[in-house]
Design a protein around this motif. Sequence first.
Motif, mmCIF file in Angstrom:
data_model
loop_
_atom_site.group_PDB
_atom_site.id
_atom_site.type_symbol
_atom_site.label_atom_id
_atom_site.label_comp_id
_atom_site.label_asym_id
_atom_site.label_seq_id
_atom_site.Cartn_x
_atom_site.Cartn_y
_atom_site.Cartn_z
ATOM 1 N N VAL A 58 72.281 28.208 93.452
ATOM 2 C CA VAL A 58 72.108 28.688 94.831
ATOM 3 C C VAL A 58 70.717 29.270 95.075
ATOM 4 N N LEU A 59 70.028 29.721 93.999
ATOM 5 C CA LEU A 59 68.659 30.218 94.141
ATOM 6 C C LEU A 59 68.040 30.361 92.758
ATOM 7 N N TYR A 60 66.724 30.591 92.740
ATOM 8 C CA TYR A 60 65.990 30.877 91.502
ATOM 9 C C TYR A 60 65.354 32.252 91.646
ATOM 10 N N ASP A 61 65.467 33.079 90.586
ATOM 11 C CA ASP A 61 64.976 34.446 90.661
ATOM 12 C C ASP A 61 64.466 34.866 89.288
ATOM 13 N N GLU A 62 63.691 35.946 89.251
ATOM 14 C CA GLU A 62 63.170 36.427 87.972
ATOM 15 C C GLU A 62 64.185 37.283 87.225
ATOM 16 N N GLY A 63 65.150 37.829 87.933
ATOM 17 C CA GLY A 63 66.132 38.700 87.287
ATOM 18 C C GLY A 63 67.294 37.918 86.700
ATOM 19 N N ARG A 64 68.177 38.638 86.061
ATOM 20 C CA ARG A 64 69.364 38.052 85.445
ATOM 21 C C ARG A 64 70.592 38.793 85.968
ATOM 22 N N VAL A 65 71.630 38.041 86.276
ATOM 23 C CA VAL A 65 72.868 38.607 86.807
ATOM 24 C C VAL A 65 73.968 38.420 85.775
ATOM 25 N N ASP A 66 74.708 39.487 85.490
ATOM 26 C CA ASP A 66 75.841 39.375 84.578
ATOM 27 C C ASP A 66 76.940 38.534 85.224
ATOM 28 N N PRO A 67 77.632 37.707 84.435
ATOM 29 C CA PRO A 67 78.712 36.882 84.997
ATOM 30 C C PRO A 67 79.759 37.740 85.690
ATOM 31 N N ARG A 68 80.247 37.261 86.821
ATOM 32 C CA ARG A 68 81.295 37.983 87.543
ATOM 33 C C ARG A 68 82.111 36.988 88.355
ATOM 34 N N ALA A 69 83.354 37.373 88.617
ATOM 35 C CA ALA A 69 84.236 36.530 89.414
ATOM 36 C C ALA A 69 83.860 36.634 90.892
ATOM 37 N N ILE A 70 84.071 35.552 91.609
ATOM 38 C CA ILE A 70 83.869 35.528 93.057
ATOM 39 C C ILE A 70 85.109 34.917 93.693
ATOM 40 N N ALA A 71 85.220 35.048 95.008
ATOM 41 C CA ALA A 71 86.312 34.385 95.710
ATOM 42 C C ALA A 71 86.159 32.877 95.522
ATOM 43 N N PRO A 72 87.214 32.195 95.100
ATOM 44 C CA PRO A 72 87.084 30.759 94.796
ATOM 45 C C PRO A 72 86.641 29.937 96.001
ATOM 46 N N ILE A 73 85.783 28.971 95.735
ATOM 47 C CA ILE A 73 85.370 27.992 96.736
ATOM 48 C C ILE A 73 85.764 26.615 96.209
ATOM 49 N N SER A 74 86.598 25.921 96.980
ATOM 50 C CA SER A 74 87.121 24.625 96.543
ATOM 51 C C SER A 74 86.745 23.534 97.539
ATOM 52 N N TRP A 75 86.570 22.332 97.022
ATOM 53 C CA TRP A 75 86.420 21.174 97.882
ATOM 54 C C TRP A 75 86.843 19.927 97.110
ATOM 55 N N THR A 76 87.016 18.838 97.822
ATOM 56 C CA THR A 76 87.378 17.568 97.205
ATOM 57 C C THR A 76 86.131 16.708 97.069
ATOM 58 N N VAL A 77 85.827 16.312 95.837
ATOM 59 C CA VAL A 77 84.691 15.420 95.581
ATOM 60 C C VAL A 77 85.133 14.002 95.941
ATOM 61 N N ARG A 78 84.497 13.420 96.938
ATOM 62 C CA ARG A 78 84.869 12.091 97.418
ATOM 63 C C ARG A 78 83.806 11.037 97.157
ATOM 64 N N GLU A 79 82.642 11.464 96.640
ATOM 65 C CA GLU A 79 81.564 10.528 96.341
ATOM 66 C C GLU A 79 80.579 11.187 95.385
ATOM 67 N N PHE A 80 79.723 10.367 94.790
ATOM 68 C CA PHE A 80 78.565 10.901 94.088
ATOM 69 C C PHE A 80 77.346 10.117 94.551
ATOM 70 N N VAL A 81 76.173 10.701 94.367
ATOM 71 C CA VAL A 81 74.956 10.136 94.956
ATOM 72 C C VAL A 81 73.835 10.101 93.929
#
Length: 198
Positions: free
Chosen positions: A149-172
């Motif tokens: 989602v972005l590039y930054d100089e810092g580091r973020v510890d892993p954490r849970a987020i609200a799930p985001i789901s979608w159906t993969v219908r193609e690849f490019v």
Amino acid sequence: MTQLTLPGFEAPRLAAEHRLFFAAMPDPDTAARIAGMAGWLRSEMHVEARLLRTGRLHITLHHLGDFVCVPEVAVARACAAATSIDVPPFGVTLDRISSFNGRPGHRPLVLTGSTGLDALIGLQQGLGEALRGAGLRVSRARFTPHLTVLYDEGRVDPRAIAPISWTVREFVLIHSWLGKTRYDVKGRWPLKGSGPSV
């Protein structure tokens, strides 16, 4: 006749300006949800780096290389290999955020999934086999599905987020113009296989 160069006068190496890679991209509504959630997290975590544009959000399946000029023969082989993939649509859920290693000052902040990514991994592996069969070099390294989602100089510890789901219908197949934030889609392959998802 071989052309010689004088010491100190070697021909300059041309910088790569083009990148080719296969990807699974979220649909526009899902990309907008990801951007909204990432913007909220960015503010909460006091990250100053800008988010990637929604139209560039993707999960890389295979990186084909960086090039001075687009190798049309490799593009043709990659497209031919992609047509052999026979996989039905499948769901993807991303529910964690963390930092990956990267260049100093340029660490990817990524979304990952804790479970349920077998079909995506199977697609990546099947595509890799098809690309190798077409004579293309692709990595055999372990695939860790992620969406940057972005590039930054810092580091973020892993954490849970609200799930985001979608159906993969193609690849490019994407042609990225390095340093110009431009993506051109070289081909799209709908997932419409009749067998069980991989």
